[in-house]
Design an enzyme around this catalytic site. Structure first.
Site, PDB file in Angstrom:
ATOM      1  N   THR A  20       0.401   2.258  16.469  1.00 50.02           N
ATOM      2  CA  THR A  20       1.309   3.314  16.928  1.00 50.02           C
ATOM      3  C   THR A  20       2.744   3.173  16.439  1.00 50.02           C
ATOM      4  O   THR A  20       3.638   3.859  16.942  1.00 50.02           O
ATOM      5  CB  THR A  20       1.317   3.368  18.470  1.00 50.02           C
ATOM      6  OG1 THR A  20       1.820   2.125  18.982  1.00 50.02           O
ATOM      7  CG2 THR A  20      -0.077   3.622  19.025  1.00 50.02           C
ATOM      8  N   TYR A  57       8.747  -0.262  18.628  1.00 51.51           N
ATOM      9  CA  TYR A  57       8.319   0.955  17.940  1.00 51.51           C
ATOM     10  C   TYR A  57       9.008   2.159  18.577  1.00 51.51           C
ATOM     11  O   TYR A  57       8.519   2.739  19.561  1.00 51.51           O
ATOM     12  CB  TYR A  57       6.802   1.127  17.996  1.00 51.51           C
ATOM     13  CG  TYR A  57       5.996   0.024  17.351  1.00 51.51           C
ATOM     14  CD1 TYR A  57       6.589  -0.900  16.489  1.00 51.51           C
ATOM     15  CD2 TYR A  57       4.642  -0.110  17.612  1.00 51.51           C
ATOM     16  CE1 TYR A  57       5.840  -1.922  15.901  1.00 51.51           C
ATOM     17  CE2 TYR A  57       3.889  -1.117  17.020  1.00 51.51           C
ATOM     18  CZ  TYR A  57       4.495  -2.018  16.178  1.00 51.51           C
ATOM     19  OH  TYR A  57       3.748  -3.024  15.604  1.00 51.51           O
ATOM     20  N   LEU A 207      -3.466  -0.064   5.252  1.00 51.54           N
ATOM     21  CA  LEU A 207      -3.285   0.949   4.209  1.00 51.54           C
ATOM     22  C   LEU A 207      -1.987   0.731   3.426  1.00 51.54           C
ATOM     23  O   LEU A 207      -1.581   1.584   2.640  1.00 51.54           O
ATOM     24  CB  LEU A 207      -3.300   2.354   4.817  1.00 51.54           C
ATOM     25  CG  LEU A 207      -4.569   2.718   5.598  1.00 51.54           C
ATOM     26  CD1 LEU A 207      -4.491   4.150   6.110  1.00 51.54           C
ATOM     27  CD2 LEU A 207      -5.815   2.521   4.738  1.00 51.54           C
ATOM     28  N   ARG A 228       9.706   2.588   3.816  1.00 55.57           N
ATOM     29  CA  ARG A 228       9.276   2.428   2.431  1.00 55.57           C
ATOM     30  C   ARG A 228      10.424   2.475   1.434  1.00 55.57           C
ATOM     31  O   ARG A 228      10.266   2.062   0.289  1.00 55.57           O
ATOM     32  CB  ARG A 228       8.204   3.475   2.115  1.00 55.57           C
ATOM     33  CG  ARG A 228       6.889   3.151   2.809  1.00 55.57           C
ATOM     34  CD  ARG A 228       5.944   4.310   2.872  1.00 55.57           C
ATOM     35  NE  ARG A 228       6.378   5.342   3.789  1.00 55.57           N
ATOM     36  CZ  ARG A 228       5.595   6.273   4.304  1.00 55.57           C
ATOM     37  NH1 ARG A 228       4.312   6.295   3.988  1.00 55.57           N
ATOM     38  NH2 ARG A 228       6.062   7.195   5.125  1.00 55.57           N
ATOM     39  N   GLN A 286      -5.592  12.199  10.608  1.00 54.13           N
ATOM     40  CA  GLN A 286      -5.423  10.884   9.982  1.00 54.13           C
ATOM     41  C   GLN A 286      -6.314   9.840  10.640  1.00 54.13           C
ATOM     42  O   GLN A 286      -6.911   9.005   9.957  1.00 54.13           O
ATOM     43  CB  GLN A 286      -3.953  10.455  10.055  1.00 54.13           C
ATOM     44  CG  GLN A 286      -3.021  11.285   9.188  1.00 54.13           C
ATOM     45  CD  GLN A 286      -1.558  10.926   9.398  1.00 54.13           C
ATOM     46  OE1 GLN A 286      -1.152  10.517  10.490  1.00 54.13           O
ATOM     47  NE2 GLN A 286      -0.759  11.086   8.355  1.00 54.13           N
TER      48      GLN A 286
END
Length: 328
Positions: A20, A57, A207, A228, A286
């Protein structure tokens, strides 16, 4: 979906868990709460019954979303909740490690409140905090377990040496290392150690932050605040090499009738020492894709071909070290 038994938890757990981090929005360019709740509800209805979250998170947001989702699901579904502790932040968003007993007491109550639970199934140290003796942190968790506030004790991002020290204070049931086709440092010692000592693993980043979905190209960009933008794998010549590897892996995945994401997760699940992989999602479609990750195997011939592709395209793999929070 395949299931396994986790020590100290009286439920069988799906070998694909729902991560999550993206639902909190922080470091992922934001997120939609309603879509996140729908994703969790659908995942559970489809048979994914372990949800992994953490206070960091979204600075509590992801745990709140999980709590709202559990309320919607009611008691009809046997959901296993794994959360973490040991990272604190200030009003400027600065993060540091803190696994002191006092901090643990503060965090457990906040997490229970956000999750709307009286007991957390799996409570994990998010990152090793070397300022506090590991056995001291472990003993504080043992006390929580004796009080019925948690069922199982876990760590995340711990080395074998750190796990050895931790076990002086409490039994250790799980470890959560980063692991995927592109980031395989855990194979050197963490996975073998966990396998030898009966410690289950919940591998995150299966992933590789979307690289192994096969949906990116050289023109892909990421918004401000997206993790990223900090990952060397997504920059310049490195990005080109990883994209080349992705393109070469796609035909092998297609041979099994799988998307690249399903193939990458299935590959990880077939590796020695891997118990569970965590699949991050923020949209129901997803997580639905994750259902095709179990129940099949990759041939030895194709496993060898994968190794050849990776060796040729990425001779110097880049690890996930950039994600580590400050030790100060």
């Amino acid at each position: 979906m395949d299931y396994i038994q986790l020590a100290a938890i009286d439920k069988k757990v799906s070998r694909v868990g729902l991560g999550t981090w993206v639902m909190g929005g922080w470091m992922w360019g934001g997120a939609n709460e309603q879509e996140a709740i729908e994703t969790i509800v659908k995942a559970v209805e489809w048979g994914i019954n372990i949800i992994d979250t953490a206070p960091i998170y979204g600075f509590g947001k992801a745990e709140e979303i999980v709590g709202k989702s559990l309320k919607l699901l009611g008691k009809s579904y046997p959901v296993v909740i794994a959360t973490k502790f040991g990272l604190e932040w200030n009003e400027r968003g600065e993060i540091r490690r803190n696994s002191s007993p006092a901090r643990i007491r503060q965090e457990i109550e906040a997490s229970l409140s956000r999750l709307k639970l009286s007991t957390i199934d799996l409570y994990q140290v998010h990152w090793p905090d070397e300022k506090v003796p590991f056995e001291e942190t472990a003993y504080a968790l043992l006390k929580l377990r004796e009080e019925g506030k948690i069922r199982a004790i876990g760590v995340s991002n711990f080395s074998p040496k750190q796990m050895e020290l931790f076990k002086r204070g409490a039994p250790l049931h799980t470890n959560q290392p980063p692991y995927n086709l592109f980031e395989r440092e855990a194979e050197k010692d963490v996975l073998p150690y966990c396998r030898e000592h009966g410690i289950a693993t919940l591998c995150y980043g299966v992933l590789c932050r979307g690289l192994l979905t096969g949906k990116f190209n050289q023109n892909t960009t990421f918004p401000e605040g997206d993790l990223r933008r900090l990952d060397p794998k997504f920059q310049g010549a490195n990005f080109s090499r990883y994209l080349e590897a992705v393109e070469k892996l796609k035909p092998i995945a297609s041979h099994y009738g799988k998307s690249l994401a399903q193939f990458a997760a299935g590959w990880a699940l077939g590796q020695p020492g891997v118990s569970i992989v965590l699949w991050g999602a923020r949209h129901p479609n997803q997580i639905k894709e994750a259902l095709g990750s179990t129940g099949w195997t990759i041939s030895q011939e194709d496993l060898q071909q994968i190794e050849l592709i990776l060796t040729q395209t990425i001779p110097q793999p880049i690890g996930p070290e950039f994600m580590a929070p400050s030790k100060n």
